[in-house]
Design a protein around this motif. Structure first.
Motif, PDB file in Angstrom:
ATOM      1  N   CYS A  35       0.662  -1.127  -0.370  1.00 50.10           N
ATOM      2  CA  CYS A  35      -0.280   0.099   0.350  1.00 50.10           C
ATOM      3  C   CYS A  35       0.839   1.656  -0.044  1.00 50.10           C
ATOM      4  CB  CYS A  35      -0.944   0.078   1.392  1.00 50.10           C
ATOM      5  SG  CYS A  35      -1.739  -1.452   1.257  1.00 50.10           S
ATOM      6  N   ALA A  36       2.069   1.432   0.695  1.00 51.19           N
ATOM      7  CA  ALA A  36       2.800   2.594   0.889  1.00 51.19           C
ATOM      8  C   ALA A  36       3.209   3.129  -0.571  1.00 51.19           C
ATOM      9  CB  ALA A  36       4.250   2.153   2.007  1.00 51.19           C
ATOM     10  N   ALA A  37       3.143   2.528  -1.809  1.00 48.50           N
ATOM     11  CA  ALA A  37       3.946   2.424  -2.840  1.00 48.50           C
ATOM     12  C   ALA A  37       2.951   3.904  -3.601  1.00 48.50           C
ATOM     13  CB  ALA A  37       3.875   1.608  -3.986  1.00 48.50           C
ATOM     14  N   CYS A  38       1.884   3.722  -3.145  1.00 50.94           N
ATOM     15  CA  CYS A  38       0.807   4.887  -2.975  1.00 50.94           C
ATOM     16  C   CYS A  38       0.195   5.707  -2.469  1.00 50.94           C
ATOM     17  CB  CYS A  38      -0.433   4.605  -4.194  1.00 50.94           C
ATOM     18  SG  CYS A  38      -0.653   3.270  -5.231  1.00 50.94           S
ATOM     19  N   HIS A  39      -0.289   5.085  -1.199  1.00 48.98           N
ATOM     20  CA  HIS A  39      -0.257   5.577   0.187  1.00 48.98           C
ATOM     21  C   HIS A  39       0.632   6.464   0.748  1.00 48.98           C
ATOM     22  CE1 HIS A  39      -4.764   4.811  -0.701  1.00 48.98           C
ATOM     23  NE2 HIS A  39      -4.155   3.377  -0.969  1.00 48.98           N
ATOM     24  N   GLN A  40       1.776   5.924   0.400  1.00 48.56           N
ATOM     25  CA  GLN A  40       2.625   6.584   1.585  1.00 48.56           C
ATOM     26  C   GLN A  40       2.670   5.937   2.493  1.00 48.56           C
ATOM     27  OE1 GLN A  40       4.385  10.729   1.284  1.00 48.56           O
ATOM     28  NE2 GLN A  40       2.536  11.634   0.228  1.00 48.56           N
ATOM     29  N   PRO A  41       4.606   5.689   3.163  1.00 49.23           N
ATOM     30  CA  PRO A  41       4.388   4.949   4.520  1.00 49.23           C
ATOM     31  C   PRO A  41       4.191   5.448   5.672  1.00 49.23           C
ATOM     32  CG  PRO A  41       6.643   4.903   3.161  1.00 49.23           C
ATOM     33  CD  PRO A  41       5.771   6.195   2.398  1.00 49.23           C
ATOM     34  N   ASN A  42       3.684   7.696   6.084  1.00 54.31           N
ATOM     35  CA  ASN A  42       2.731   7.714   6.715  1.00 54.31           C
ATOM     36  C   ASN A  42       1.669   7.910   6.309  1.00 54.31           C
ATOM     37  OD1 ASN A  42       2.839   9.830   4.405  1.00 54.31           O
ATOM     38  ND2 ASN A  42       3.888  11.133   5.179  1.00 54.31           N
ATOM     39  N   GLY A  43       0.996   7.387   6.024  1.00 48.61           N
ATOM     40  CA  GLY A  43      -0.591   7.367   5.389  1.00 48.61           C
ATOM     41  C   GLY A  43      -1.022   9.044   4.221  1.00 48.61           C
ATOM     42  N   GLN A  44      -0.125   9.647   4.202  1.00 48.07           N
ATOM     43  CA  GLN A  44      -0.997  10.832   3.720  1.00 48.07           C
ATOM     44  C   GLN A  44      -1.329  10.867   2.371  1.00 48.07           C
ATOM     45  OE1 GLN A  44      -1.395  13.566   5.537  1.00 48.07           O
ATOM     46  NE2 GLN A  44      -0.790  12.114   7.520  1.00 48.07           N
ATOM     47  N   GLY A  45      -0.542   9.688   1.575  1.00 51.64           N
ATOM     48  CA  GLY A  45      -0.853   9.459   0.583  1.00 51.64           C
ATOM     49  C   GLY A  45      -0.139  10.662  -0.672  1.00 51.64           C
ATOM     50  N   VAL A  46      -1.026  11.032  -1.971  1.00 53.27           N
ATOM     51  CA  VAL A  46      -0.979  11.815  -2.900  1.00 53.27           C
ATOM     52  C   VAL A  46      -2.297  11.650  -3.651  1.00 53.27           C
ATOM     53  CG1 VAL A  46       0.408  12.555  -5.163  1.00 53.27           C
ATOM     54  CG2 VAL A  46       1.443  10.351  -3.677  1.00 53.27           C
ATOM     55  N   PRO A  47      -2.959  12.665  -2.934  1.00 47.29           N
ATOM     56  CA  PRO A  47      -4.541  13.080  -3.940  1.00 47.29           C
ATOM     57  C   PRO A  47      -4.012  14.254  -4.531  1.00 47.29           C
ATOM     58  CG  PRO A  47      -4.619  13.862  -1.474  1.00 47.29           C
ATOM     59  CD  PRO A  47      -2.536  13.660  -1.342  1.00 47.29           C
ATOM     60  N   PRO A  48      -5.514  13.919  -6.016  1.00 44.53           N
ATOM     61  CA  PRO A  48      -6.308  12.910  -5.406  1.00 44.53           C
ATOM     62  C   PRO A  48      -6.478  11.689  -6.002  1.00 44.53           C
ATOM     63  CG  PRO A  48      -6.378  14.120  -7.853  1.00 44.53           C
ATOM     64  CD  PRO A  48      -5.320  14.844  -6.878  1.00 44.53           C
ATOM     65  N   THR A  49      -5.533  11.356  -6.562  1.00 52.30           N
ATOM     66  CA  THR A  49      -4.638   9.754  -7.286  1.00 52.30           C
ATOM     67  C   THR A  49      -5.269   9.184  -6.704  1.00 52.30           C
ATOM     68  OG1 THR A  49      -4.103  10.755  -9.161  1.00 52.30           O
ATOM     69  CG2 THR A  49      -4.185   8.281  -8.730  1.00 52.30           C
ATOM     70  N   PHE A  50      -4.818   9.828  -5.354  1.00 55.15           N
ATOM     71  CA  PHE A  50      -4.216   8.068  -4.080  1.00 55.15           C
ATOM     72  C   PHE A  50      -4.084   8.851  -3.029  1.00 55.15           C
ATOM     73  CE2 PHE A  50      -0.662   7.219  -8.148  1.00 55.15           C
ATOM     74  CZ  PHE A  50      -1.695   6.396  -7.999  1.00 55.15           C
ATOM     75  N   ALA A  68      -5.212   9.767   0.867  1.00 51.43           N
ATOM     76  CA  ALA A  68      -4.491   9.788   2.424  1.00 51.43           C
ATOM     77  C   ALA A  68      -5.520   8.808   3.029  1.00 51.43           C
ATOM     78  CB  ALA A  68      -4.657  10.454   3.261  1.00 51.43           C
ATOM     79  N   ILE A  69      -4.807   7.845   3.450  1.00 51.83           N
ATOM     80  CA  ILE A  69      -5.477   6.613   4.751  1.00 51.83           C
ATOM     81  C   ILE A  69      -5.261   7.905   6.117  1.00 51.83           C
ATOM     82  CG2 ILE A  69      -4.908   4.790   6.039  1.00 51.83           C
ATOM     83  CD1 ILE A  69      -5.294   4.196   2.743  1.00 51.83           C
ATOM     84  N   ALA A  70      -5.132   7.804   6.959  1.00 52.27           N
ATOM     85  CA  ALA A  70      -5.154   9.314   7.677  1.00 52.27           C
ATOM     86  C   ALA A  70      -6.379   9.835   7.384  1.00 52.27           C
ATOM     87  CB  ALA A  70      -3.966  10.168   7.918  1.00 52.27           C
ATOM     88  N   GLY A  71      -7.079   9.591   8.679  1.00 53.23           N
ATOM     89  CA  GLY A  71      -8.684  10.144   8.348  1.00 53.23           C
ATOM     90  C   GLY A  71      -9.984  10.435   7.617  1.00 53.23           C
ATOM     91  N   SER A  72      -9.223   9.688   6.776  1.00 50.56           N
ATOM     92  CA  SER A  72     -10.460   9.406   5.531  1.00 50.56           C
ATOM     93  C   SER A  72     -11.570   8.584   5.666  1.00 50.56           C
ATOM     94  CB  SER A  72      -9.320   7.617   4.400  1.00 50.56           C
ATOM     95  OG  SER A  72      -9.516   6.611   5.080  1.00 50.56           O
ATOM     96  N   ALA A  73     -12.913   8.847   5.026  1.00 49.95           N
ATOM     97  CA  ALA A  73     -13.848   8.056   5.309  1.00 49.95           C
ATOM     98  C   ALA A  73     -13.987   6.642   4.963  1.00 49.95           C
ATOM     99  CB  ALA A  73     -14.916   8.810   4.539  1.00 49.95           C
TER     100      ALA A  73
END
Length: 385
Positions: free
Chosen positions: A297-312, A314-319
């Motif tokens: 998962c980290a390749a898209c959502h980043q190891p810190n869970g922040q993602g690369v919006p809008p394509t990827f 964030a996991i942090a705080g996501s609905a």
């Protein structure tokens, strides 16, 4: 919007040089002549035959070029105007036209005979001793040994510190994986190559194998390695932002060693099935979930869970990660219809891995939902959906 553009530019300047450097490294390892511009000899009978045919035709072309340009330059020098030469005046020569038609035709026939023989061998995938299905994903490979109950994913294992120039790059930079494809020596191994999402290409120069992996289609190839060794390759079709981070590593083992490895993998697969019935503690789920997240998962959502919006996102705080656990499970198992970049992991991961990574996402990056899943919950969900 500006932040997204900056992130895209950053990703390009990381991925593009990495891809070029990994191709360069691969070329240096496999090319044997001193100039580094020739194709590799390879380690299989077919690869050596291809290289021999390539060199034969190359020297035939050199000879033809020497003769043609030799005649041309001799004519230009010996019959130049300054020496008093006068151009002949003739309309046509039937004999000459027949001659310059027959000679190229004969040359092509001479080239076609050995080339056809090599092509027949390249496409002869019958009577294989081992059959392996190779499936390309963004951005990893799945290997499935038909009839052996063994399958696994192969991911890039180069540390992020090397990719982001925080550590010195090792000799196999971007050409190392966590799970290599293992094949036996002195056995005909058939590859059935396809893809799950976009077009990839499975390429190992030393094996003389390069086949497109196309969703909905199966391409066949094969190899026969005579000596144990490690042979490296890459995805050779531009398949997305992490195309340069999708290596192939093939380990050829002596038959006894291969059989031992296969037995260990079969035992591991049986153990993974048993884990479906096990109840994990919360700490066990979090530990396994972190490993699965960093690998898949980290390749898209980043190891810190922040993602690369809008394509990827964030996991942090996501609905999804802070909403109903059933919806979260559906997203991970079946993927997203609204965002094709979110893959379906239902077939890629085991029930234990799925339960662990969902639990990890819901209780990391500040989410702290306090709930968890067990493998049996995922299995029941998959069976009912």
């Amino acid at each position: 919007m500006l932040a997204n553009v900056k992130q895209s530019i950053k990703t390009f300047f990381i991925a593009a040089p990495a891809c070029l450097l990994s191709y360069s490294t691969l070329a240096q390892e496999t090319v044997t002549d001193r100039w580094g511009v020739n194709m590799p000899v390879g380690v299989t009978p077919v690869s050596r035959e291809i290289h021999g045919l390539h060199m034969d035709i190359f020297w035939w072309c050199v000879g033809i070029g020497v003769v043609v340009f030799g005649v041309m330059f001799y004519t230009m020098i010996a019959h130049r105007k300054s020496r008093g030469a006068k151009a002949s005046n003739f309309h046509e020569s039937t004999a000459l036209e027949i001659l310059w038609t027959i000679i190229p035709f004969a040359i092509l026939i001479v080239m076609a005979v050995p080339a056809t023989s090599s092509l027949i061998k390249i496409y002869d995938t019958e009577e294989a001793d081992v059959d392996i299905v190779i499936t390309g994903y963004q951005w990893k490979w799945k290997y499935e040994y038909l009839g052996k109950d063994v399958s696994f994913f192969s991911n890039l294992s180069t540390p992020n510190a090397e990719i982001y120039n925080q550590a010195e790059k090792n000799p196999n930079y971007l050409l190392e994986v966590d799970e290599p494809l293992v094949i036996p020596t002195h056995k005909k191994v058939r590859f059935l190559i396809t893809a799950n999402d976009v077009i990839h290409a499975w390429w190992v120069p030393d094996l003389a194998v390069k086949k497109d992996a196309i969703p909905g289609f199966i391409n066949e190839s094969w190899t026969y390695v005579e000596e144990p060794g490690i042979y490296r390759g890459q995805c050779a079709e531009l398949c997305g932002k992490d195309h340069g981070f999708m290596p192939v590593v093939v380990v050829a083992m002596a038959e006894n060693d291969y059989n031992q490895w296969l037995g260990e993998r079969q035992a591991m697969a049986a153990k993974m099935k048993e884990l479906t019935e096990k109840n994990f503690s919360f700490d066990e789920l979090m530990e396994l979930g972190q490993t699965v997240y960093n690998t898949n998962c980290a390749a898209c959502h980043q190891p810190n869970g922040q993602g690369v919006p809008p394509t990827f996102p964030a996991i942090a705080g996501s609905a999804v990660a802070t909403g109903a656990i059933a919806g979260h499970m559906d997203m991970v198992v079946h993927g997203s219809k609204k965002n094709p970049a979110m893959q379906a992991f239902g077939e890629q991961l085991s029930e234990a891995q799925l339960a662990a990574v969902i639990t990890y996402q819901r209780n990391s990056f500040g989410n702290n939902m306090g709930d968890s899943l067990q493998p049996i919950d995922v299995l029941k969900y998959k069976e009912s959906n």
